[in-house]
Design a protein around this motif. Structure first.
Motif, PDB file in Angstrom:
ATOM      1  N   ALA A 276       8.759  13.001  -3.405  1.00 33.76           N
ATOM      2  CA  ALA A 276       9.146  12.041  -2.499  1.00 33.76           C
ATOM      3  C   ALA A 276       8.247  11.371  -1.414  1.00 33.76           C
ATOM      4  CB  ALA A 276       9.872  13.374  -0.626  1.00 33.76           C
ATOM      5  N   GLN A 277       6.968  11.820  -1.758  1.00 35.08           N
ATOM      6  CA  GLN A 277       6.190  10.424  -1.272  1.00 35.08           C
ATOM      7  C   GLN A 277       5.277  10.364  -2.719  1.00 35.08           C
ATOM      8  OE1 GLN A 277       2.279  13.918  -0.064  1.00 35.08           O
ATOM      9  NE2 GLN A 277       1.839  12.597   1.412  1.00 35.08           N
ATOM     10  N   GLY A 278       6.154  10.692  -4.039  1.00 34.09           N
ATOM     11  CA  GLY A 278       4.837  10.264  -5.174  1.00 34.09           C
ATOM     12  C   GLY A 278       6.604   8.629  -5.291  1.00 34.09           C
ATOM     13  N   LEU A 279       7.642   9.095  -4.466  1.00 35.41           N
ATOM     14  CA  LEU A 279       8.532   7.591  -4.590  1.00 35.41           C
ATOM     15  C   LEU A 279       8.647   6.978  -3.515  1.00 35.41           C
ATOM     16  CD1 LEU A 279      12.080  10.551  -5.124  1.00 35.41           C
ATOM     17  CD2 LEU A 279      10.740   8.803  -7.129  1.00 35.41           C
ATOM     18  N   LEU A 280       7.915   7.473  -2.894  1.00 35.71           N
ATOM     19  CA  LEU A 280       7.404   5.933  -1.724  1.00 35.71           C
ATOM     20  C   LEU A 280       6.313   5.417  -1.765  1.00 35.71           C
ATOM     21  CD1 LEU A 280       8.751   7.945   1.877  1.00 35.71           C
ATOM     22  CD2 LEU A 280      10.037   5.981   0.726  1.00 35.71           C
ATOM     23  N   ALA A 281       5.708   6.260  -2.242  1.00 35.05           N
ATOM     24  CA  ALA A 281       4.145   5.489  -3.080  1.00 35.05           C
ATOM     25  C   ALA A 281       4.784   4.204  -4.107  1.00 35.05           C
ATOM     26  CB  ALA A 281       3.250   6.940  -3.071  1.00 35.05           C
ATOM     27  N   GLY A 282       5.150   4.890  -4.957  1.00 37.32           N
ATOM     28  CA  GLY A 282       5.854   4.103  -6.100  1.00 37.32           C
ATOM     29  C   GLY A 282       6.699   2.098  -5.732  1.00 37.32           C
ATOM     30  N   LEU A 283       7.418   3.159  -4.570  1.00 34.37           N
ATOM     31  CA  LEU A 283       7.906   1.808  -4.211  1.00 34.37           C
ATOM     32  C   LEU A 283       7.336   1.157  -3.207  1.00 34.37           C
ATOM     33  CD1 LEU A 283      10.969   0.509  -3.600  1.00 34.37           C
ATOM     34  CD2 LEU A 283      10.854   1.875  -1.605  1.00 34.37           C
ATOM     35  N   GLY A 284       6.348   1.341  -2.878  1.00 30.21           N
ATOM     36  CA  GLY A 284       5.208   0.640  -1.961  1.00 30.21           C
ATOM     37  C   GLY A 284       4.379  -0.242  -2.824  1.00 30.21           C
ATOM     38  N   TYR A 285       3.965   0.720  -4.222  1.00 33.80           N
ATOM     39  CA  TYR A 285       3.513   0.006  -5.311  1.00 33.80           C
ATOM     40  C   TYR A 285       4.271  -1.194  -5.920  1.00 33.80           C
ATOM     41  CZ  TYR A 285       0.327   4.358  -4.875  1.00 33.80           C
ATOM     42  OH  TYR A 285      -0.198   5.028  -3.872  1.00 33.80           O
ATOM     43  N   TRP A 286       5.240  -1.090  -5.785  1.00 33.72           N
ATOM     44  CA  TRP A 286       6.266  -2.047  -7.292  1.00 33.72           C
ATOM     45  C   TRP A 286       6.763  -3.265  -5.950  1.00 33.72           C
ATOM     46  CZ3 TRP A 286      11.678  -2.965  -5.801  1.00 33.72           C
ATOM     47  CH2 TRP A 286      11.709  -4.489  -6.558  1.00 33.72           C
ATOM     48  N   VAL A 287       6.791  -2.898  -4.412  1.00 31.27           N
ATOM     49  CA  VAL A 287       7.192  -4.120  -3.763  1.00 31.27           C
ATOM     50  C   VAL A 287       5.333  -5.614  -3.824  1.00 31.27           C
ATOM     51  CG1 VAL A 287       7.216  -4.750  -1.114  1.00 31.27           C
ATOM     52  CG2 VAL A 287       8.724  -2.668  -2.295  1.00 31.27           C
ATOM     53  N   VAL A 288       4.470  -4.918  -3.447  1.00 31.66           N
ATOM     54  CA  VAL A 288       3.061  -5.331  -3.111  1.00 31.66           C
ATOM     55  C   VAL A 288       2.682  -6.096  -4.757  1.00 31.66           C
ATOM     56  CG1 VAL A 288       2.367  -3.530  -1.392  1.00 31.66           C
ATOM     57  CG2 VAL A 288       1.731  -3.158  -3.486  1.00 31.66           C
ATOM     58  N   GLY A 289       3.245  -5.480  -5.829  1.00 33.56           N
ATOM     59  CA  GLY A 289       2.696  -6.153  -6.675  1.00 33.56           C
ATOM     60  C   GLY A 289       1.714  -5.176  -7.892  1.00 33.56           C
ATOM     61  N   VAL A 290       1.521  -4.285  -7.529  1.00 33.49           N
ATOM     62  CA  VAL A 290       0.699  -3.502  -8.029  1.00 33.49           C
ATOM     63  C   VAL A 290       0.845  -2.751  -9.402  1.00 33.49           C
ATOM     64  CG1 VAL A 290      -0.646  -1.023  -8.114  1.00 33.49           C
ATOM     65  CG2 VAL A 290      -0.346  -1.933  -6.079  1.00 33.49           C
ATOM     66  N   ARG A 291       0.359  -3.245 -10.535  1.00 28.63           N
ATOM     67  CA  ARG A 291       0.280  -2.907 -12.330  1.00 28.63           C
ATOM     68  C   ARG A 291       0.961  -1.333 -12.282  1.00 28.63           C
ATOM     69  NH1 ARG A 291      -3.585  -6.879 -15.131  1.00 28.63           N
ATOM     70  NH2 ARG A 291      -3.446  -8.857 -15.513  1.00 28.63           N
TER      71      ARG A 291
ATOM     72  N   GLY B  48      -0.451  -4.765   4.044  1.00 32.18           N
ATOM     73  CA  GLY B  48       1.519  -4.075   4.229  1.00 32.18           C
ATOM     74  C   GLY B  48       1.269  -2.470   3.525  1.00 32.18           C
ATOM     75  N   LEU B  49       0.191  -2.243   1.693  1.00 28.29           N
ATOM     76  CA  LEU B  49       0.249  -0.603   1.324  1.00 28.29           C
ATOM     77  C   LEU B  49      -0.572   0.389   2.382  1.00 28.29           C
ATOM     78  CD1 LEU B  49       1.058   0.531  -0.822  1.00 28.29           C
ATOM     79  CD2 LEU B  49      -0.934  -0.215  -2.117  1.00 28.29           C
ATOM     80  N   LEU B  50      -1.011  -0.048   2.819  1.00 30.80           N
ATOM     81  CA  LEU B  50      -2.065   0.760   4.004  1.00 30.80           C
ATOM     82  C   LEU B  50      -1.098   1.045   5.619  1.00 30.80           C
ATOM     83  CD1 LEU B  50      -5.714  -0.406   4.621  1.00 30.80           C
ATOM     84  CD2 LEU B  50      -4.990   0.994   2.636  1.00 30.80           C
ATOM     85  N   LEU B  51      -0.282   0.334   5.353  1.00 35.01           N
ATOM     86  CA  LEU B  51       0.771   0.381   6.241  1.00 35.01           C
ATOM     87  C   LEU B  51       1.913   1.210   6.319  1.00 35.01           C
ATOM     88  CD1 LEU B  51       0.554  -3.028   8.801  1.00 35.01           C
ATOM     89  CD2 LEU B  51      -0.130  -0.152   9.101  1.00 35.01           C
ATOM     90  N   TRP B  52       2.596   1.796   5.135  1.00 31.94           N
ATOM     91  CA  TRP B  52       3.333   1.678   4.567  1.00 31.94           C
ATOM     92  C   TRP B  52       2.745   3.216   4.007  1.00 31.94           C
ATOM     93  CZ3 TRP B  52       8.445   1.648   4.084  1.00 31.94           C
ATOM     94  CH2 TRP B  52       8.786   2.713   2.775  1.00 31.94           C
ATOM     95  N   GLY B  53       1.548   3.330   3.183  1.00 33.70           N
ATOM     96  CA  GLY B  53       1.049   4.895   3.283  1.00 33.70           C
ATOM     97  C   GLY B  53       1.098   5.623   4.563  1.00 33.70           C
ATOM     98  N   ALA B  54       1.177   4.697   5.652  1.00 31.34           N
ATOM     99  CA  ALA B  54       0.238   6.151   6.403  1.00 31.34           C
ATOM    100  C   ALA B  54       1.324   5.441   7.295  1.00 31.34           C
ATOM    101  CB  ALA B  54      -0.591   5.140   7.429  1.00 31.34           C
ATOM    102  N   LEU B  55       2.638   4.856   7.554  1.00 38.89           N
ATOM    103  CA  LEU B  55       4.296   4.913   8.313  1.00 38.89           C
ATOM    104  C   LEU B  55       4.716   5.956   7.629  1.00 38.89           C
ATOM    105  CD1 LEU B  55       3.629   1.804  10.325  1.00 38.89           C
ATOM    106  CD2 LEU B  55       2.880   3.795  11.458  1.00 38.89           C
TER     107      LEU B  55
ATOM    108  N   TRP C  47       3.598  10.390   6.218  1.00 34.28           N
ATOM    109  CA  TRP C  47       4.854  10.939   7.642  1.00 34.28           C
ATOM    110  C   TRP C  47       5.998  11.404   6.715  1.00 34.28           C
ATOM    111  CZ3 TRP C  47       5.351  12.259  12.433  1.00 34.28           C
ATOM    112  CH2 TRP C  47       5.665  12.619  12.187  1.00 34.28           C
ATOM    113  N   ILE C  48       5.882  11.849   5.760  1.00 37.97           N
ATOM    114  CA  ILE C  48       7.588  12.012   5.215  1.00 37.97           C
ATOM    115  C   ILE C  48       6.622  13.360   5.062  1.00 37.97           C
ATOM    116  CG2 ILE C  48       6.935  11.397   2.558  1.00 37.97           C
ATOM    117  CD1 ILE C  48      10.722  11.150   4.001  1.00 37.97           C
ATOM    118  N   ASP C  49       5.998  13.764   3.972  1.00 41.54           N
ATOM    119  CA  ASP C  49       5.206  15.389   4.268  1.00 41.54           C
ATOM    120  C   ASP C  49       5.779  15.675   5.252  1.00 41.54           C
ATOM    121  OD1 ASP C  49       3.955  17.602   2.861  1.00 41.54           O
ATOM    122  OD2 ASP C  49       2.692  17.139   4.083  1.00 41.54           O
ATOM    123  N   ASN C  50       5.415  15.722   6.646  1.00 42.24           N
ATOM    124  CA  ASN C  50       5.550  16.587   7.976  1.00 42.24           C
ATOM    125  C   ASN C  50       7.024  16.506   7.869  1.00 42.24           C
ATOM    126  OD1 ASN C  50       3.027  16.670   8.240  1.00 42.24           O
ATOM    127  ND2 ASN C  50       2.202  14.263   9.733  1.00 42.24           N
ATOM    128  N   LEU C  51       8.262  16.003   7.475  1.00 45.81           N
ATOM    129  CA  LEU C  51       9.470  15.758   7.630  1.00 45.81           C
ATOM    130  C   LEU C  51       9.835  16.678   6.641  1.00 45.81           C
ATOM    131  CD1 LEU C  51      11.879  14.990   9.333  1.00 45.81           C
ATOM    132  CD2 LEU C  51      12.077  13.175   7.975  1.00 45.81           C
TER     133      LEU C  51
END
Length: 217
Positions: A83-98, A139-146, A150-154
């Motif tokens: 779940a963390q990998g999927l959410l992180a990948g989504l954040g990378y794609w949104v902010v334009g990371v290669r 945006g990426l730092l906020l997405w990662g922190a929030l 957080w999804i790991d604790n849930l």
């Protein structure tokens, strides 16, 4: 210069000592794992026989609780990392990371280590800030922190609670308390201890209910 040399030399020696101590612990852990994998079934049968002689038939319920909880912890660990990998990948794609898929997979693998995911998305966020992409970095730092962390604790307590039939709040206390008390191994030890205590509690409560019931006519 002498004071600085002594100070930095002391830090260096402590660092080398810590690395050597951790390497020694890893060696003992691998050696112990080898013998447990080789002779674990025989040891478990002997332990089950001894505890059966001391506690009677109820010991099987304790073994079932330990086994179910351990499997649930492993499933929760893997699903939380995914779940963390999927959410992180989504954040990378949104902010334009290669190569967001690659970095998402890297985040999932590193997430298997406690507090490992922030190393990946935090480094990428800082890199974006240094490049001058302030909005993407923040945006990426906020997405990662929030979201990502957080999804790991849930996810993990929910999976353990569903598989091992333990209340969610107890699982949450077991995971966090075990991590604080025992480190990484506490992710497994904490819920297992709670599972055994909960099995004892339920058995004690059931016995007291039978004691309070009036005898049949």
């Amino acid at each position: 210069m002498s004071d600085l040399t002594d100070q930095w030399g002391g830090h260096a020696m402590r660092l080398v000592g810590d690395l050597g101590l951790n390497a020694l612990r890893l060696g003992f852990a691998l050696l112990t794992s080898f013998f447990l994998f080789r002779d674990g079934e025989q040891l478990l049968d002997q332990l089950r026989g001894i505890l059966h002689g001391l506690l009677g038939n109820r010991v099987q319920a304790y073994f079932d609780a330990v086994g179910d909880t351990t499997r649930a912890v492993v499933y929760g660990l893997l699903l939380a990392a995914l779940a963390q990998g999927l959410l992180a990948g989504l954040g990378y794609w949104v902010v334009g990371v290669r190569a967001p898929t690659f970095w998402g997979a890297a985040t999932a693998v590193v997430s298997l280590i406690p507090f490992g995911a922030p190393v990946v998305w935090g480094s990428i966020g800082v890199w974006l800030l240094l490049k001058g992409e302030i909005g993407a970095g923040v945006g990426l730092l906020l997405w990662g922190a929030l979201a990502v962390s957080w999804i790991d604790n849930l996810v993990r307590p929910l999976v353990i609670s569903g598989v091992a039939k333990i209340p969610f709040l107890l699982v949450l206390f077991g995971v966090l308390g075990g991590l604080v008390a025992f480190g990484f191994i506490g992710l497994f030890v904490g819920p297992v201890i709670l599972a055994i205590l909960l099995a004892l509690w339920r058995e004690w409560a059931a016995d007291n209910v039978h004691v309070r019931e009036p005898p049949p006519d």
